[in-house]
Write an enzyme that holds these catalytic residues in place. Structure first.
Site, PDB file in Angstrom:
ATOM      1  N   ARG A 104       0.841  -1.188   0.000  1.00  0.00           N
ATOM      2  CA  ARG A 104       0.000   0.000   0.000  1.00  0.00           C
ATOM      3  C   ARG A 104       0.883   1.248   0.000  1.00  0.00           C
ATOM      4  NH1 ARG A 104      -5.074   1.770   3.316  1.00  0.00           N
ATOM      5  NH2 ARG A 104      -5.296  -0.359   3.967  1.00  0.00           N
ATOM      6  N   THR A 108      -0.759   7.679  -1.361  1.00  0.00           N
ATOM      7  CA  THR A 108      -2.080   7.568  -2.020  1.00  0.00           C
ATOM      8  C   THR A 108      -2.989   6.579  -1.293  1.00  0.00           C
ATOM      9  OG1 THR A 108      -1.375   5.745  -3.424  1.00  0.00           O
ATOM     10  CG2 THR A 108      -1.002   7.962  -4.275  1.00  0.00           C
ATOM     11  N   ASP A 200      -5.740  -8.219  11.500  1.00  0.00           N
ATOM     12  CA  ASP A 200      -4.869  -8.270  10.324  1.00  0.00           C
ATOM     13  C   ASP A 200      -4.534  -9.727  10.031  1.00  0.00           C
ATOM     14  OD1 ASP A 200      -2.381  -8.415   8.771  1.00  0.00           O
ATOM     15  OD2 ASP A 200      -2.468  -6.239   8.886  1.00  0.00           O
ATOM     16  N   ASP A 203      -0.713 -10.584   9.700  1.00  0.00           N
ATOM     17  CA  ASP A 203      -0.013 -10.594  10.993  1.00  0.00           C
ATOM     18  C   ASP A 203      -0.408 -11.810  11.818  1.00  0.00           C
ATOM     19  OD1 ASP A 203       1.515  -8.353  10.614  1.00  0.00           O
ATOM     20  OD2 ASP A 203       0.103  -6.985  11.593  1.00  0.00           O
TER      21      ASP A 203
HETATM   22  N1  URA Z   1      -6.860  -6.720   5.847  1.00  0.00           N
HETATM   23  C1  URA Z   1      -6.850  -7.473   6.975  1.00  0.00           C
HETATM   24  O1  URA Z   1      -5.983  -8.318   7.158  1.00  0.00           O
HETATM   25  N2  URA Z   1      -7.825  -7.265   7.885  1.00  0.00           N
HETATM   26  C2  URA Z   1      -8.816  -6.363   7.718  1.00  0.00           C
HETATM   27  O2  URA Z   1      -9.685  -6.246   8.579  1.00  0.00           O
HETATM   28  C3  URA Z   1      -8.803  -5.591   6.536  1.00  0.00           C
HETATM   29  C4  URA Z   1      -7.817  -5.785   5.618  1.00  0.00           C
END
Ligand code: URA
Length: 209
Positions: A104, A108, A200, A203
């Site tokens: 990402r 932007t 996430d 993670d």
């Molecule tokens: N990506 C993720 O891993 N979790 C989210 O809640 C949104 C995007």
């Protein structure tokens, strides 16, 4: 408009509910994503074409069904998509695996592609594009742009948790691509996380937080 399907199988729903819990360890999280990936593959492969073949059993000749030899590719969006690959390969072991990597852009906030490594005959393959989370839809849209640029059109997008915002964006950008999810959640929060979601996914899969 493309089809959006929540796969309601009880095993998927049960395992997803465990996956969402914040106390689940990295090991358990990985195992659950693997198992749900396999169960999703079972549902998503439901309409693969079959053909008749003649065989001999120990008792008699018989006309039976086999997969039509349509070639498959699993394409995870890095990095969290990787967590779903092994589970799908358990059901479809001969599938090829391509990779699409995105990061990402800090300014932007849009996804930027940094890696595309695909089977050379990707245009001839049925593709399962996988990413556990369909949040804004930005990565999925870019990944599909990238596949279509290489003349691949036979694509199903497979995720675990989808946000309504992501489903809408993906359907608008690519109305020909069917979307499969284990759950449709409530909304995206101001940080881009799906609510209630599972945090996430990258993670939690790789233990990086
Ligand atoms: N990506 C993720 O891993 N979790 C989210 O809640 C949104 C995007």
């Amino acid at each position: 408009m493309s089809n959006f399907q929540v796969v309601e199988h009880p095993l998927i729903q049960h395992k997803l509910s465990i996956l969402r819990r914040k106390e689940v360890s990295t090991k358990e999280f990985r195992e659950l994503v693997d198992e749900i990936g396999m169960l999703m593959a079972y549902e998503v492969s439901r309409d693969l074409p079959l053909e008749d073949i003649e065989i001999e059993t120990p008792v008699a000749k018989a006309t039976v069904k086999q997969l039509q030899g349509k070639k498959l590719a699993i394409v995870p969006i890095l990095r969290a998509g990787i967590g779903m690959v092994d589970g799908i390969l358990k059901l479809i072991p001969a599938a090829r695996v391509g990779h699409i990597g995105m990061y990402r852009d800090e300014e932007t906030l849009k996804p930027v592609e940094y890696l595309v490594k695909l089977p050379t005959d990707i245009a001839d393959r049925q593709i399962f594009l996988v990413d556990p989370m369909l949040a804004t839809g930005g990565s999925a849209i870019l990944a599909i742009d990238s596949l279509k640029k290489r003349n691949a059109n036979n694509i199903k997008f497979v995720c675990l948790v989808a946000a309504p915002e992501g489903v809408k964006a993906l359907q608008e950008a690519h109305p020909d691509i069917d979307i499969y999810a284990a759950a449709l959640d409530d909304h995206l929060n101001e940080h881009g996380y799906i609510v209630p979601g599972l945090g996430d996914a990258g993670d939690r899969l790789f233990g990086t937080k």
